[in-house]
Design a protein around this motif. Structure first.
Motif, short mmCIF file in Angstrom:
data_model
loop_
_atom_site.label_atom_id
_atom_site.label_comp_id
_atom_site.label_asym_id
_atom_site.label_seq_id
_atom_site.Cartn_x
_atom_site.Cartn_y
_atom_site.Cartn_z
N GLU A 87 -34.18 25.93 70.97
CA GLU A 87 -33.24 26.26 69.89
C GLU A 87 -33.87 25.70 68.81
O GLU A 87 -34.02 26.23 67.77
N GLN A 88 -34.45 24.27 68.89
CA GLN A 88 -35.40 23.78 67.95
C GLN A 88 -36.60 24.56 67.36
O GLN A 88 -36.58 24.84 66.24
N GLN A 89 -37.37 25.31 68.54
CA GLN A 89 -38.43 25.92 67.92
C GLN A 89 -37.93 27.22 67.57
O GLN A 89 -38.57 27.79 66.46
N LEU A 90 -37.07 27.81 67.93
CA LEU A 90 -36.61 29.37 67.25
C LEU A 90 -35.95 28.98 65.93
O LEU A 90 -36.36 29.77 65.06
N ALA A 91 -35.41 27.87 65.79
CA ALA A 91 -34.86 27.65 64.39
C ALA A 91 -36.11 27.46 63.14
O ALA A 91 -35.95 27.61 62.04
N GLU A 92 -37.17 27.16 63.77
CA GLU A 92 -38.45 26.87 62.92
C GLU A 92 -39.22 28.38 62.81
O GLU A 92 -39.87 28.53 61.83
N MET A 93 -38.61 29.46 63.44
CA MET A 93 -39.37 30.83 63.40
C MET A 93 -38.27 31.70 62.67
O MET A 93 -37.10 31.44 62.70
N ASN A 94 -38.65 32.50 61.93
CA ASN A 94 -38.08 33.35 61.30
C ASN A 94 -37.56 34.66 62.48
O ASN A 94 -38.44 35.59 62.32
N CYS A 95 -36.78 34.26 63.35
CA CYS A 95 -36.63 35.26 64.48
C CYS A 95 -35.19 36.19 64.24
O CYS A 95 -35.03 36.89 65.59
N GLU A 96 -34.54 36.34 63.16
CA GLU A 96 -33.28 37.02 63.49
C GLU A 96 -33.66 38.55 63.77
O GLU A 96 -34.64 39.01 63.46
N GLY A 97 -33.16 39.11 64.89
CA GLY A 97 -33.34 40.35 65.28
C GLY A 97 -34.73 40.62 66.01
O GLY A 97 -34.99 41.51 66.54
N ALA A 98 -35.33 39.39 66.42
CA ALA A 98 -36.59 39.34 66.94
C ALA A 98 -36.78 39.85 68.67
O ALA A 98 -35.70 39.63 68.91
N TYR A 99 -37.98 40.14 69.16
CA TYR A 99 -38.18 40.16 70.62
C TYR A 99 -38.87 38.96 70.92
O TYR A 99 -39.90 38.72 70.65
N ILE A 100 -38.07 38.13 71.77
CA ILE A 100 -38.56 36.90 71.79
C ILE A 100 -39.11 36.77 73.55
O ILE A 100 -38.19 37.00 74.27
N THR A 101 -40.08 36.05 73.76
CA THR A 101 -40.47 35.64 75.10
C THR A 101 -40.41 34.14 75.07
O THR A 101 -41.35 33.60 74.37
N ILE A 102 -39.88 33.76 76.36
CA ILE A 102 -40.05 32.21 76.32
C ILE A 102 -40.71 32.21 77.76
O ILE A 102 -40.52 32.54 78.68
N ARG A 103 -42.13 31.40 77.73
CA ARG A 103 -42.95 31.16 78.92
C ARG A 103 -42.81 29.59 79.27
O ARG A 103 -42.58 28.67 78.50
N VAL A 104 -42.47 29.32 80.61
CA VAL A 104 -42.26 28.19 81.00
C VAL A 104 -42.88 28.06 82.44
O VAL A 104 -42.97 29.05 83.08
N PRO A 105 -43.18 26.80 83.01
CA PRO A 105 -43.70 26.56 84.25
C PRO A 105 -42.80 27.18 85.24
O PRO A 105 -41.55 27.05 85.09
N GLU A 106 -43.30 27.60 86.31
CA GLU A 106 -42.44 28.20 87.48
C GLU A 106 -41.30 27.38 87.71
O GLU A 106 -40.00 27.80 87.78
N LYS A 107 -41.50 25.85 88.11
CA LYS A 107 -40.34 24.96 88.61
C LYS A 107 -39.25 24.77 87.32
O LYS A 107 -38.40 24.29 87.76
N LYS A 108 -39.74 25.11 85.99
CA LYS A 108 -38.71 25.27 85.07
C LYS A 108 -37.77 26.50 84.78
O LYS A 108 -36.86 26.61 83.99
#
Ligand code: SF4
Length: 349
Positions: free
Chosen positions: A271-292
Motif C-alpha cells: 500500500e505504501q509503495q503504490l501510494a507513491e506511484m501514480n497507479c490509478e487504473g494501472a496494471y501492476i505486478t508485485i514480485r515477492v520471494p517464493e516463501k512470501k
C-alpha cells in the motif's frame, strides 16, 4: 529438530500469582492442573525421550513468586531431568515484581537459562486496569537484573487490554525494544471464559479486541521488533482444545494469527509503495520471494482484492520471483494499450 525447538512444557497454572489478572484463566488456557507438573517432570526423567533433549519450560504461573521451598522442588526435579540427559536447558515465565538478584542466582544454580517476563504493557494506567499489580518501572528493573545476571530475556506484551489503544501498544513495543530482550512474544487479548474481563465485556465495560484489531496493531508492532533485530517468537495464544472448544469467548483468538499479521505487514508495504506511484487504473505486478507468495496474496487472495479496490487498479498480479529478496512492484505501461487493442475485436463468448 534441534534441542532448542523441542519444548517440554510444564504448566503450573496460577502458581505464585498474588492475584488473578483480569484477562487470565490459566486453567481454561492450558487445561492443566498444578499438581500434574511434578508428575510430568518425574515421568520425563523415568522415560527420557529418544533423540534430541528437550528444553524444559515452566509456563502458566509466576514461577519466582512461588514459595522458595516449592520452587526448589520443581528446580530439583528439573535438575534430575537434566542430569539424565532428557533436558538440555530450562526456561520459565514469571512476573516483573517477583525478580531479585537472589532469585536469579538460585535459578542459575539450577541451570535455568531463560526468563520470560510478562510485561504485557508499559502503560501504567493499562497495567492498573488490567489488575497486573506491577508497574512499567518493575518491568525495566527486572529486565535489567535478568540481563545483568547473564540470563536470556524474553518479554511478553499484550494488545487490546482495557484502556490500551494502538498508540499505547506501539509505545510499549518501543519501550520493550529499549530493554534489549533476546526475543518477544505478542499476545493480543482474548476474552477467556471465567475471567474478570468476561464480566466487564458482558456488562459493556470492555470492548472486544477483535481479530481484525489484533492484525492491524500487530502489523505495526512486528516491523518495529524486526527492524531492531528482535525475533517475535510467538504471535497470539497457542491454540488449545480448551480455547477452541469454547473457552475463547471473543477477542483475538485465531489459530493462524501470526500468518494473518505477516500477510497484513506485506499488504501495508505494498500500500505504501503504490501510494507513491501514480497507479490509478494501472496494471501492476508485485514480485515477492517464493516463501512470501501466499502471505502477499492473503487468505483467499484478500490482499489482492483489497489493493485492487483501494487503488482502482485494472489488474494486479502477484508472482514468486527467486531474484527478489523483498517486495518489488512494477507497473505495466502497455497494459491499457493492449486492453484497448483487444477490445476492438468482438468477443466470441
Ligand atoms: S497473567 Fe500471569 S501473573 Fe496474571 S494471573 Fe495469569 S499467570 Fe498469573
Amino acid at each position: 529438530m534441534s534441542a532448542r525447538n523441542r519444548i517440554f512444557p510444564v504448566f503450573i497454572p496460577h502458581l505464585g500469582c498474588p492475584h488473578v489478572c483480569v484477562f487470565c484463566n490459566q486453567h481454561e488456557i492450558t487445561g492443566a492442573a498444578a499438581e500434574e507438573a511434578l508428575q510430568q517432570l518425574n515421568s520425563l526423567t523415568e522415560n527420557p525421550p529418544q533423540g534430541a533433549a528437550y528444553e524444559l519450560a515452566f509456563y502458566g504461573g509466576s514461577f519466582t513468586a512461588i514459595p522458595a521451598e516449592q520452587q526448589l522442588r520443581y528446580l530439583e526435579a528439573a535438575g534430575r531431568a537434566r542430569a539424565c540427559g532428557a533436558v538440555s536447558s530450562i526456561r520459565l515465565s514469571t512476573r516483573p515484581d517477583a525478580v531479585t538478584e537472589e532469585i536469579l542466582e538460585r535459578l542459575k544454580r539450577y541451570g535455568v537459562e531463560t526468563v520470560e517476563l510478562g510485561a504485557q504493557s508499559m502503560q501504567d494506567p493499562v497495567l492498573l486496569t488490567s489488575g497486573r499489580g506491577h508497574s512499567a518501572e518493575d518491568v525495566r528493573r527486572a529486565s535489567l537484573l535478568i540481563r545483568e545476571a547473564g540470563l536470556s530475556l524474553v518479554l511478553q506484551m499484550m494488545t487490546g487490554l482495557p484502556g490500551d489503544d494502538d498508540a499505547g501498544a506501539v509505545d510499549t513495543a518501543r519501550q520493550l525494544i529499549a530493554l534489549r530482550p533476546d526475543a518477544v512474544r505478542i499476545y493480543p487479548t482474548v476474552i477467556v471464559r471465567g475471567t474478570e474481563l468476561e464480566r466487564l465485556w458482558r456488562r459493556g465495560l470492555y470492548r472486544e479486541h477483535t481479530v481484525e484489531d489484533a492484525v492491524r496493531v500487530c502489523a505495526m508492532l512486528l516491523p518495529l521488533f524486526e527492524a531492531a533485530g528482535i525475533p517475535v517468537i510467538r504471535l497470539g495464544l497457542n491454540p488449545t482444545d480448551e480455547l477452541s472448544g469454547g473457552a475463547a469467548l471473543a477477542g483475538a483468538y485465531h489459530p493462524a494469527l501470526g500468518e494473518l499479521v505477516r500477510s497484513r505487514v506485506l499488504r501495508n508495504l505494498a500500500e505504501q509503495q503504490l501510494a507513491e506511484m501514480n497507479c490509478e487504473g494501472a496494471y501492476i505486478t508485485i514480485r515477492v520471494p517464493e516463501k512470501k507468495l501466499s502471505q502477499m496474496l492473503g487468505q483467499k487472495c484478500c490482499n489482492v482484492a483489497w489493493l485492487k479496490e483501494r487503488f482502482h487498479l485494472s489488474a494486479l498480479e502477484v508472482v514468486a520471483d527467486p531474484e527478489v529478496t523483498n517486495l518489488v512492484i512494477e507497473q505495466d505501461p502497455y497494459g491499457a494499450l493492449i486492453d484497448e487493442f483487444w477490445s476492438r475485436f468482438p468477443s466470441k463468448a
